[in-house]
Scaffold this active site. Structure first.
Site, short mmCIF file in Angstrom:
data_model
loop_
_atom_site.label_atom_id
_atom_site.label_comp_id
_atom_site.label_asym_id
_atom_site.label_seq_id
_atom_site.Cartn_x
_atom_site.Cartn_y
_atom_site.Cartn_z
CB VAL A 1 -0.96 0.02 1.21
CG1 VAL A 1 -1.89 -1.18 1.16
CG2 VAL A 1 -0.18 0.01 2.53
CD GLU A 2 -0.56 5.44 2.05
OE1 GLU A 2 -0.49 6.12 1.00
OE2 GLU A 2 -1.31 5.72 2.99
N GLY A 3 1.75 3.07 -2.44
CA GLY A 3 2.80 2.96 -3.46
C GLY A 3 3.57 1.68 -3.25
#
Length: 758
Positions: free
Chosen positions: A453-455
């Site tokens: 997540v978050e990139g």
């Protein structure tokens, strides 16, 4: 020969010293090349590049870090109110959590949900004026980390509303009306938020978002108003199945010009109640079979008024910039907290288990192979905690350090992955058998969530860290880009000229100093301290110089193509990252008063970071270009060869020894770990303490066994035989029996009746 040298020197002075000559021979050709070499940036890339702040990463990237600046950063400490919340509400929550039950039920229990709402766990970042706690980034991080050592599912549930989501966006960009309406409801738990960004065909590439909002007129509350007709399909949205308010990112268009002349307005964020007509939620994913809520949301021809845009109509089209600037909460606080929790849990349990589990008649912690794994766990856990605190400190200074939070996200989640893998290796069969007494398995299964997540980590390492750092942290490139983009070409050349001269001097100085430091074993590099850590400051200073020089060479060699040379740029990003991670360790050691017993952990993490810096340089040089360029870089960076190694065995053994013994060092290393007798960690701690108290009695027992004065196939049989032959006293017997009973509980695993599987 001397005359030739003098002529060359004079030529250089004339070319660079006479402005008109310099402008025609150097500046104009370089300016022309520079304009062509500039990387073509999309609007989303430009927004990401310009968002955030430069902090300690700027010092490290520019080649001459001022270590006194690092030491002077005021490290955030928990307030009395924050400590009270952690000691009471967080402790009570952890006592309520049964992670095995949460995973089996695929959700938190209703009493836990209600407690989270009643006690404001979803309002950690909301200001007091709106009913929230208004806690620091460090407190937010600490709360999430402590919960994560008990239940990763519960920690994710708490972290999402306090990271990238409606509350964060409202605080920074919401109108006063939006803030006063939504924030009190979010603080009280009356509204549960989620944020929908990822679409099936648009993950990391936000510019490819297919979800649309068309400006039009429609009916709302019985009146015709100007608004948006939305269509979207989102996935991977944490809390979406239960959320009552949905933050939504979409592309906004105005084909009829109802708002002005711009038809393609851009990425926009809006806040929509999930019971609004046309909004669909409730479908769930099963992320690694964890117990937190994650699912999809869709909407078809959903009409909303314009004032539901976060920040109102004035913020239409600014959604991507808003999201990028707020990503620090997820990247710099929440995900590092989960990884640090993995370290604390793994270090505390693996050290104890290695001391208690026996094979071939000795504790497995005595085997060097296990000690090697324990050392990785201990050294990385020390570094994880140091980086967590330093990164939270930056955010608490009201900064949004985009490069540093990207470093923290990528490297801390990867360190967490290494730590939990080693912990599972040490626990072996104990670690893979599921049940209430398995305290590692859910953490192991949940680790890829943080990675993803978050990139995703591949994106973060290969595109973000150096991609942003090279331009944002460089003292001249951003200004040179602005000069090259000047509409008046001649004026741009004049602005470019002094920048170019300074840039050349800067690069030559860094190359020269990197070479001198490498040739002198960093003897003349700056250090703010003496003693055991002084040399580490010098080595980091040397690598900082080398990074600055190699970065300039890479940008000169590849120009705009560098962003496509992901393997090369990622290696330079690795150097910057490990310089930051090592800085965090040095900062922690200073802030905690030079705890001498912690030196093995400090040495292990620093020497590992230096080794990885050197490895990244080696691989960069080997792949950067032709023989001449490679030879130049190797001469500057490693004129005497690469002599950086992983920590010595003696350091690893010292780390492992501290981890397997009861004491303040182990407590300090794992202070975030929640110990609970209901999930196996309590028995583990009790058994380790019992073994510590019975240490002398165990020595007597082992001596009797070696001298063949007692017999038995198991430890329990040896104890009974020693008691029967009166070789040990009553007190020793009691200590040994208690310790052995607890040890057997530790190595036991859960078993189930067949009908439980039905």
């Amino acid at each position: 020969m001397s005359w030739l040298f003098i002529l060359i020197l004079v030529a250089i002075i004339v070319v660079f010293g006479v402005r008109d000559i310099r402008m025609n021979i150097i500046t104009r050709p370089v300016f022309k090349w520079f304009k062509k070499a500039l990387p073509p940036l999309s609007q989303t890339e430009r927004d990401a590049m310009e968002a955030g702040d430069i902090w300690w990463d700027g010092e490290l990237f520019r080649g001459n870090p001022n270590w006194h600046t690092l030491h002077q950063y005021a490290t955030t400490t928990l307030s009395s109110e924050e400590r009270e919340f952690i000691d009471n509400q967080v402790a009570n929550l952890c006592a309520m959590l049964d992670d095995d039950e949460i995973t089996r039920n695929q959700d938190l229990s209703e009493p836990v949900w209600q407690y989270l709402k009643d006690q404001g766990f979803f309002a950690l970042i909301i200001p007091k004026e709106h009913g929230g706690h208004e806690f620091s980034a460090l407190a937010n991080s600490t709360i999430v980390a402590k919960i994560a050592t008990k239940s990763l599912s519960a920690a994710v549930t708490v972290m999402v509303p306090n990271s990238l989501g409606p509350a964060e966006l409202l605080l920074h960009y919401g109108t006063l009306e939006q803030q006063s309406h939504w924030l009190p409801k979010l603080a009280k738990g009356e509204e549960l938020p989620c944020f929908a960004l990822t679409a099936p065909d648009a993950g990391s590439d936000a510019g490819a978002i297919p979800d649309t909002g068309i400006v039009c007129k429609g009916e709302y509350q019985g009146e015709e108003v100007l608004g948006l007709r939305l269509n979207w399909s989102k996935r991977y949205i944490t809390l979406a199945p239960k959320a009552t308010v949905l933050g939504l990112a979409f592309k906004m268009f105005d084909p009829d010009g109802l708002l002005g002349h711009t038809k393609n307005i851009g990425i926009t964020c809006a806040l929509i109640p999930t019971d609004h007509p046309g909004v669909k939620t409730g479908m769930r994913h099963k992320p690694m079979n964890m117990g937190f809520l994650n699912g999809t949301t869709t909407g078809e021809d959903v009409f909303i008024p314009l004032d539901w845009i976060i920040g109102g109509e004035v913020q239409a089209g600014n959604g991507w910039r808003m999201l990028v600037e707020c990503l620090s909460a997820g990247r710099g606080i929440s995900l590092p907290a989960l990884s640090t929790a993995t370290g604390h849990l793994s270090a505390r349990t693996s050290g104890a288990y290695a001391a208690l589990r026996q094979q071939f008649g000795v504790a497995i912690g005595e085997f060097e192979g296990v000690q090697e794994a324990l050392a990785r766990i201990g050294g990385l856990t020390y570094q994880l905690e140091a980086t967590r605190v330093l990164t939270a400190t930056a955010i608490d200074q009201k900064l949004s350090p985009s490069v540093i939070t990207a470093i923290a996200k990528y490297h801390m989640t990867e360190m967490g992955r290494q730590v939990i893998n080693d912990a599972l290796d040490i626990h072996a069969g104990k670690g893979i058998q599921m049940g209430p007494s398995n305290y590692l398995a859910h953490c192991y299964m949940g680790t890829p969530v943080s990675i993803t997540v978050e990139g995703a980590n591949i994106l973060t390492r290969n595109l973000m860290i150096f991609g942003q750092g090279a331009i944002r942290c460089h003292p001249y490139v951003l200004d040179e880009m602005a000069a090259a983009a000047h509409e008046d070409g001649e004026k741009g050349v004049k602005e470019f000229d002094p920048l170019l001269c300074q840039h050349i001097l800067y690069s030559a100085s860094n190359g020269a100093m990197a070479f001198v430091h490498a040739l002198t074993c960093s003897y003349f590099a700056r250090t703010p301290v003496g003693g055991a850590t002084a040399q580490y400051y010098r080595y980091l200073g040397r690598f900082s110089r080398a990074l600055a020089f190699c970065s300039d060479i890479a940008m000169l060699r590849f120009g705009g193509e560098l962003k496509r040379k992901e393997m090369l740029s990622a290696r330079l990003g690795d150097v910057l990252s490990h310089l930051y991670l090592a800085s965090a360790v040095l900062k922690r050691f200073e802030d905690e008063g030079h705890q001498h017993a912690d030196l093995p952990f400090v040495q292990y993490s620093l020497e590992r970071s230096l080794y990885l810096c050197a490895k990244a340089f080696d691989e960069f040089i080997a792949n950067v270009g032709g023989l001449a360029l490679r030879s130049l870089l190797r001469l500057v960076v490693f004129p005497l060869g690469n002599h950086f190694k992983m920590p010595k065995d003696e350091v690893a053994k010292a780390v492992a020894k501290h981890m397997t013994q009861v004491g303040v060092v182990r407590e300090r290393l794992t202070h975030l770990c929640v110990v609970d007798e209901n999930n196996g960690t309590g028995v583990l701690e009790e058994a380790l303490e019992a073994q510590h108290q019975a240490a002398s009695a165990y020595k007597s027992l082992n001596k009797l066994k070696r001298e063949k004065e007692i017999r038995g196939l198991t430890v329990s049989e040896l104890i009974e035989d020693a008691k029967e032959k009166e070789k040990i006293g009553e007190e020793e017997y009691d200590l040994l029996i208690k310790a052995e009973e607890l040890r057997q509980q530790v190595i036991a695993v859960n078993v189930f009746d067949a009908d439980e599987f039905a």
